[in-house]
Structures are given as C-alpha cells and as structure tokens.
Scaffold this motif. Structure first.
Motif, short mmCIF file in Angstrom:
data_model
loop_
_atom_site.label_atom_id
_atom_site.label_comp_id
_atom_site.label_asym_id
_atom_site.label_seq_id
_atom_site.Cartn_x
_atom_site.Cartn_y
_atom_site.Cartn_z
N SER A 1 41.56 43.48 38.27
CA SER A 1 42.45 43.20 37.14
C SER A 1 43.85 42.86 37.61
O SER A 1 44.49 41.92 37.11
CB SER A 1 42.50 44.40 36.19
OG SER A 1 41.23 44.68 35.64
N THR B 1 40.52 49.11 29.71
CA THR B 1 39.25 48.62 30.26
C THR B 1 38.48 49.76 30.92
O THR B 1 37.26 49.88 30.75
CB THR B 1 39.49 47.50 31.27
OG1 THR B 1 40.27 46.46 30.66
CG2 THR B 1 38.17 46.90 31.75
N LEU C 1 46.21 47.49 30.21
CA LEU C 1 44.93 46.79 30.32
C LEU C 1 43.95 47.58 31.18
O LEU C 1 42.78 47.77 30.79
CB LEU C 1 45.14 45.40 30.93
CG LEU C 1 43.86 44.67 31.34
CD1 LEU C 1 43.09 44.22 30.11
CD2 LEU C 1 44.15 43.49 32.25
N ILE C 2 44.41 48.04 32.34
CA ILE C 2 43.52 48.81 33.23
C ILE C 2 43.06 50.09 32.55
O ILE C 2 41.87 50.45 32.60
CB ILE C 2 44.25 49.12 34.56
CG1 ILE C 2 44.51 47.81 35.33
CG2 ILE C 2 43.43 50.09 35.40
CD1 ILE C 2 45.36 47.99 36.57
N ILE D 1 38.45 41.82 32.94
CA ILE D 1 39.07 41.96 34.26
C ILE D 1 39.42 40.61 34.88
O ILE D 1 40.10 40.57 35.92
CB ILE D 1 38.17 42.76 35.23
CG1 ILE D 1 36.85 42.03 35.48
CG2 ILE D 1 37.92 44.16 34.67
CD1 ILE D 1 35.93 42.74 36.48
N THR D 2 39.00 39.52 34.26
CA THR D 2 39.33 38.19 34.78
C THR D 2 40.22 37.44 33.79
O THR D 2 41.43 37.41 33.95
CB THR D 2 38.05 37.40 35.07
OG1 THR D 2 37.18 37.41 33.91
CG2 THR D 2 37.30 38.00 36.25
N ALA E 1 42.89 39.85 32.06
CA ALA E 1 43.96 40.21 32.98
C ALA E 1 44.86 39.02 33.27
O ALA E 1 46.09 39.14 33.34
CB ALA E 1 43.37 40.76 34.28
#
Length: 474
Positions: free
Chosen positions: A133, A225, A221-222, A173-174, A177
């Motif tokens: 990420s 997720t 975000l991390i 994560i792609t 992110a």
C-alpha cells in the motif's frame, strides 16, 4: 409431487422479481441519459480559452451564453460511439495490460515471487499489506503512476488470491493506495505542478503540510484495509465480494510452484522494463498510446524468456485481453457522458454554476465549497491535469476575492479531483481497475464509502487548517 413443483415455480418467480443492484453499464447508461436530458434544461454556454505554451486554459470571467440547440435523438446514441472512439487509447491500454499480465502470470514467475513474499511474511501479513500500500501510495503522490496503475492491479489480485482474500483487497492495496497518494500529490507534476503554475505559486511549495496529510491518509488506508483483511483471514465468508479459493484461476499447486532461475530472469526483465516505463512516463512525456505499445513489448519479451511457443504466446495474450473486455468498454461508456455535455455545450455552464456562488461565503466555508465543487466537476472531467486547466484559472482569482490563499485553493482542487476518483463511475481508471480485479463497482462502493467519509473529514480539516494558518507559498 405436483404441489411441490408449484412451490418451486413460485419461489423462482419471486427470485426473478427480487430487486437487484443495476449493472455498471445500466448505471452509466442512466447517467448518460440524464446528461442528454440536461441539454434541454440547462442553457448552453462557453468560456473563452487561450493556449499558453501549448496548454489550453479557461479565461476567467469570460463565460457567455450560446445558441446551441439541444441534442437530437440520434445524438444520444452517437455519443456512445464517440465515447468509445475518444477513449480508444485507455481501452487498448486496459486490453494490452490484460494480455501482458496473462503471459507473466501463466509463466508462473509472478505467482512464485509473490508466494515467496507471502511465505516470508506468513503470520505477519500486515507488513505485506502495509508495504505494498505504501509503495503504491508513494507512486501516486509523486506522479509516477496514475493511469498506469491499471497495469499493477493484477499484482494485487495475485497477492489477494495467494492469501485467500478477495478482489476488494486487491484493488485497495494498488488502485486505492495509488489514488490516496494522488489526492495529496506533494510532488506530482501533473496535478499540483500544473495547478501551482496556473495559480502563480512556486513549484511544489507547501510540501510540508501535504506530506503530513499524505501520511495520515496512508495510515488510515492501511488501518482500514488491514481491519477488513483480518476478518477475511479468520472467516472468508465475511467478504463483500467473495473470497478467492482453491478453485480460482491459481490453485494451491500453482502457487507453490518452484521459483526458478527462468522465473527470476523474467521478473528482472519485467521489473527493469517497468522502471523504464515510469521513466518514459515522466521524463519522455509518454502518452497512453506509448504505454500501451510498451506493454506489448513487455508481453513479447516475457513470453520469449518464459519459453512460450509463438502460437502459445499469441493465444495467451489474446486470452488476457478477452478477460478485460467488460471493463474496457465501460471506460468508453463513461466517456460518452462527457461527449454529451460537450456537444450540448453545457459543460462550461455547469462549471460556471458551481464556481460563482462561492464568492459569497466566508473563507473557511469557501475553501470547503471549492473542494466540493471540484469533486462535482471531477464527475464530468476526471483528468487531473485537465481539471486543473479548467478549474484553477477560476479558483485562483476566486481565492483572492474570498480571502483564501491560493495554496489552499490548489489543495481544494487536489482533494476534489483525487478522492472522488475512488468512487465516481465516470472515472475510466477506476472502472478499468475494477475490471482487472473482476470486481463490480457497487461492491467496491459498499466497501470504500466509510473510508471515503474519513478522508472527506481529513480533507475538510486540512483546508480549514490551511485557512487558519494562512497557508502560503512555503
């Protein structure tokens, strides 16, 4: 037994009559229809434009009405065709991305490498999610990867498949992110660079606050997720989109295939090629057509290193393109909405209607209004650089009038452009990325919206802070 048959038929009818979320194509078709009907309601008008150093810019305070007639019946369907034509570069980028990754995946090299990484982080999957990420967020923040993120979503798919997760994690994560970083873009030449140039600010000024905001958004975000990932690792049935299992494209035997010297050579070739791809995008000013052509080169080179017979190489490439036809065509249909608004000459009318009311608000409220208006504008113009050239010539003088620094105006534009790319179906990059992962827009929306609202709060706090500290050039 006859009564039982009637019960089954009754149940079948009820199932057929049960309301279902419309397909992405259906949603976009109705958005297109609304745009078409708007040409009968909204007055047509245009801003005057000028070209400086090859860049077309809107001239503020030049909006004027035109006598353009509403679109005709056939114009509605013509817009669909023109949307496909005008999006041909992105459509083929999507298709060639699928072909390239199909060759790389069938070679077993990517599966082997990712499985090795997963094996190393086994029991600490958090670090795999966090590192991937962070890498994609950073590439978005510096402008190294934007449209090209489509090509990397398949990496997320393979990671998610290996961990028995689902397509949502693959996209998060792609693509997720990448655009989280893109929304701040502290040294992104295509967004903050262009916007600051138009606003008359030093290039990449105001970086310290942007880096702080970038780290906060990345951390959220991390966290979000990983919170979802932990649920899936414990119970795959918690998935919003259906977790990958052993019956997916890559089974457990394939994922445990040996990581050979040939695999390593193939990935070194692909890795070096993608580094040159990033260099070409930034330094050589590659267009999307250059990117697509380079993917064909990578596909052929990878096939040769993998030892594929030429017929097998061609068949594999075409098989990969077929998997992404759905998403590729969605890109064209999304573009057709803009075609209708442009042909009916109501796009500038909408932009004008959004910008003018902001003049009457206090500075902090005006800054939030700039953010919201740019978010609405991004539904229509989802090109970061394109939106900068349309919005910033109006926002810069508007910022002066309402007592907001131009640095705040630049960030309001960035948030409005970047964050909404994560949810708007008119974003070709979003729809293409979801297609690569085989994830519907509605399922993605269900998952991302809580995080999106968190990011909205971060954006508002950032803009208000910028107003309070009189955020200037440095």
């Amino acid at each position: 037994m006859e009564p039982q048959k009637e019960v089954n038929q009754d149940y079948s009818v009820k199932q057929q009559n049960k309301w279902q979320m419309p397909d992405t194509y259906v949603i976009l078709f109705f958005v297109l229809l609304l745009g078409f009907l708007a040409t009968y309601v909204l007055p047509s008008g245009l801003f005057e434009r000028e070209t400086i150093d090859g860049v077309e810019r809107v001239i503020p305070n030049t909006y004027h009405g035109t006598d353009t007639a509403p679109l005709g019946f056939f114009d509605f369907f013509y817009a669909i065709q023109m949307g496909m034509v005008e999006s041909a570069d992105i459509i083929f980028l999507v298709l060639f991305t699928g072909g390239m990754f199909e060759i790389i995946e069938r070679s077993g090299a990517l599966n082997g490498a990712i499985h090795r990484a997963v094996h190393i982080t086994r029991g600490n999957e958090f670090w795999l999610i966090a590192i991937v990420s962070a890498i994609f967020a950073l590439t978005g923040a510096v402008g190294a990867v934007a449209n090209a993120v489509i090509a990397f979503v398949m990496v997320g798919v393979i990671i998610a498949r290996t961990l028995k997760l689902d397509p949502i994690v693959a996209v998060a994560i792609t693509f997720g992110a990448n655009f989280a970083g893109f929304s701040v873009g502290f040294i992104n030449p295509y967004t903050v660079g262009i916007a600051q140039d138009i606003a008359g600010l030093p290039l990449f000024s105001g970086m310290v606050l942007r880096i702080i905001v970038f780290l906060v958004i990345l951390a959220s975000l991390i966290w979000y997720t990983w919170r979802y990932t932990k649920k899936l690792l414990k119970d795959p049935s918690k998935s919003f989109a259906g977790a990958y299992g052993d019956d997916e494209d890559g089974n457990e035997q394939e994922l445990n295939a040996p990581f050979t010297t040939r695999h390593k050579l193939l990935l070194i070739f692909v890795g070096l090629s993608l580094l040159f791809f990033v260099y070409g995008s930034i330094q050589l000013k590659w267009t999307i057509n250059h990117m697509s052509a380079f993917f064909v080169f990578i596909a052929i080179g990878a096939g040769i290193i993998a030892g594929m017979h030429y017929n097998k190489l061609a068949e594999t490439f075409l098989s990969g393109t077929r998997k992404l036809v759905y998403g590729a065509m969605v890109v064209g249909l999304a573009r057709s909405v803009i075609v209708v608004l442009e042909n009916g000459q109501i796009l500038d009318t909408i932009v004008y209607g959004i910008a003018v009311p902001l003049e009457h608000f206090p500075p902090a409220v005006a800054a939030i209004g700039m953010f919201i208006s740019n978010g609405v504008l991004n539904f229509l113009v989802n090109s970061g650089s394109g939106q900068a050239m349309i919005a910033m010539p109006m926002l810069a003088p508007l910022a002066d009038m309402v007592g907001v620094t131009r640095q705040v105006a630049v960030q309001a534009y960035q948030f409005g452009d970047g964050l909404t790319n994560l949810i708007f179906p008119t974003s070709g990059i979003l729809m293409a990325s979801l297609a690569v992962a085989n994830l519907s827009w509605t399922k993605w929306l269900k998952w991302i919206m809580p995080l999106f609202f968190i990011w909205l709060a971060i954006a508002v706090i950032t803009l208000v802070t910028g107003v309070l500290i009189n955020w200037g050039p440095f």
